[in-house]
Enzyme design. Structure first.
Site, short mmCIF file in Angstrom:
data_model
loop_
_atom_site.label_atom_id
_atom_site.label_comp_id
_atom_site.label_asym_id
_atom_site.label_seq_id
_atom_site.Cartn_x
_atom_site.Cartn_y
_atom_site.Cartn_z
N GLU A 1 10.64 -0.21 -8.20
CA GLU A 1 10.97 -1.90 -7.62
C GLU A 1 11.42 -2.79 -8.96
OE1 GLU A 1 7.65 -4.18 -5.42
OE2 GLU A 1 7.67 -1.85 -5.08
N ASP B 1 1.28 2.30 -1.49
CA ASP B 1 1.71 1.42 -2.36
C ASP B 1 0.66 0.76 -3.40
OD1 ASP B 1 3.45 0.16 -4.39
OD2 ASP B 1 4.33 -0.99 -2.42
#
Length: 365
Positions: free
Chosen positions: A301, A241
């Site tokens: 997100e 990530d």
């Protein structure tokens, strides 16, 4: 049932002290929540929140308070209408539209309303939603801007087609649960021994996928990935990530350097608003994994609303949809995005790495 009052709270945890939650873009977060309690005229309560990482949490709380006049005194029998009332208010919508602090606050309020209604029905939210007929679920969605990708009729057909297996799926969830991964070992500020220990622990606890934060220093990321791979072995998925750290060429180059260690996906490789950038990264990494397999692309997100998700899906720019239950406008917009993902055949892996998010997304998973 009508809403009698709204209370808001600014709740913060000093996670920066141990660098819990640290990543390349957010090196010292203090996990926080702008928290909402709705009280109905019968005295019952519904709780909701939106997640932040510290400074600015008070801004979200102020935005929640700005929404109070739109919900106090309101009837909760039509949660689709409630959602549209909050997101369509012309003066508050101007501050977005449908993005940013107002949208975060709207999520907190709408989720509190859903909690209140589900609690009154004496059901967990997931069961309350699962028991709703297809027509009612479709009516919860704000279809403006979506019908070029998915119509209400087509969404209803998806739900009708899925209905025969609903009871068995619910029973499976009750007995087994659903898959999850952990980032417990992956925070960027952790020392090597802590990474090694927590990676071992995650596998011992039953996780088949872990995630590492990357993006600050390429050579160090390669070293940390090699350490984690050695700790868990070849049979465990390791996702990475970057938290939006890279430009498109940098993302491709960085992931090519990590490719020998078999990254399962790259999450948030670039700006969450860059649909074409995500599509370019996905194309470039389609055969970059070991044995010519793909390095998958995941994001969501920080994607603000259903419209951006629609475009990511239309552009075939992602492999995993990672919506945040408290960034888009609550349960209603989550349902819209879940329906879009189903229509485009993309799996959903919600963002759950923050205060309260794991508790919230289990009801939407």
């Amino acid at each position: 049932m009508r809403v009698a009052s709204l209370s808001s709270y600014d709740i913060r945890f000093p996670t920066s002290r141990e660098l819990d939650g640290s990543d390349a873009m957010n090196p010292d977060p203090d996990y926080s929540a702008a928290y909402v309690v709705l009280r109905a005229d019968d005295g019952s309560e519904g709780h909701g929140f939106t997640f932040t990482i510290g400074r600015g949490n008070e801004v979200c709380r102020a935005a929640v308070d700005a929404l109070a006049p739109l919900i106090i005194g309101g009837d909760l029998s039509d949660l689709g209408g409630l959602s549209r009332r909050l997101t369509h208010d012309s003066q508050l919508r101007w501050l977005g539209p449908e993005k940013g602090v107002m949208h975060l606050a709207t999520a907190a309020v709408i989720n509190a309303a859903w909690d209140l209604v589900a609690t009154a029905a004496r059901k967990p939210l997931w069961a309350f939603l699962s028991d709703m007929p297809p027509d009612e679920l479709v009516d919860l969605v704000d279809w403006r801007y979506l019908t070029d990708a998915l119509t209400p009729g087509a969404a209803r057909d998806l739900l009708v087609d899925a209905a025969p297996g609903r009871a068995s799926r619910a029973e499976h969830i009750r007995e087994v649960g659903y898959p999850a991964y952990t980032t417990s070992a992956g925070w960027l500020g952790y020392p090597d021994e802590k990474i090694r220990h927590l990676a071992h622990q995650a596998v011992a606890d039953g996780f088949r996928q872990i995630k590492l934060k990357v993006g600050a220093d390429q050579a160090d990321d390669v070293r940390r990935f090699a350490l984690a791979r050695a700790a868990v072995g070849p049979g465990i998925r390791i996702a990475v990530d970057a938290n939006q750290r890279w430009d498109v060429p940098a993302a491709i180059g960085w992931m090519t350097a990590l490719a020998p260690y078999d990254p399962w996906w790259i999450e948030e490789p670039t700006s969450p608003d860059d649909i074409l950038g995500h599509a370019a990264i996905r194309r470039a990494l389609a055969k970059s994994g070991p044995d010519g397999g793909p390095i998958r692309v995941a994001t969501g997100e920080h994607v603000a609303n259903r419209v951006v998700f629609k475009q990511l899906l239309q552009a075939d720019a992602i492999d995993f949809v990672q919506l945040d239950a408290c960034r888009v406008a609550g349960v209603n917009e989550n349902i819209a995005i879940l329906l879009l993902a189903a229509a485009y055949g993309k799996p959903v892996c919600p963002h759950a790495g923050g205060v309260g998010l794991c508790e919230a997304v289990q009801h939407l998973s």
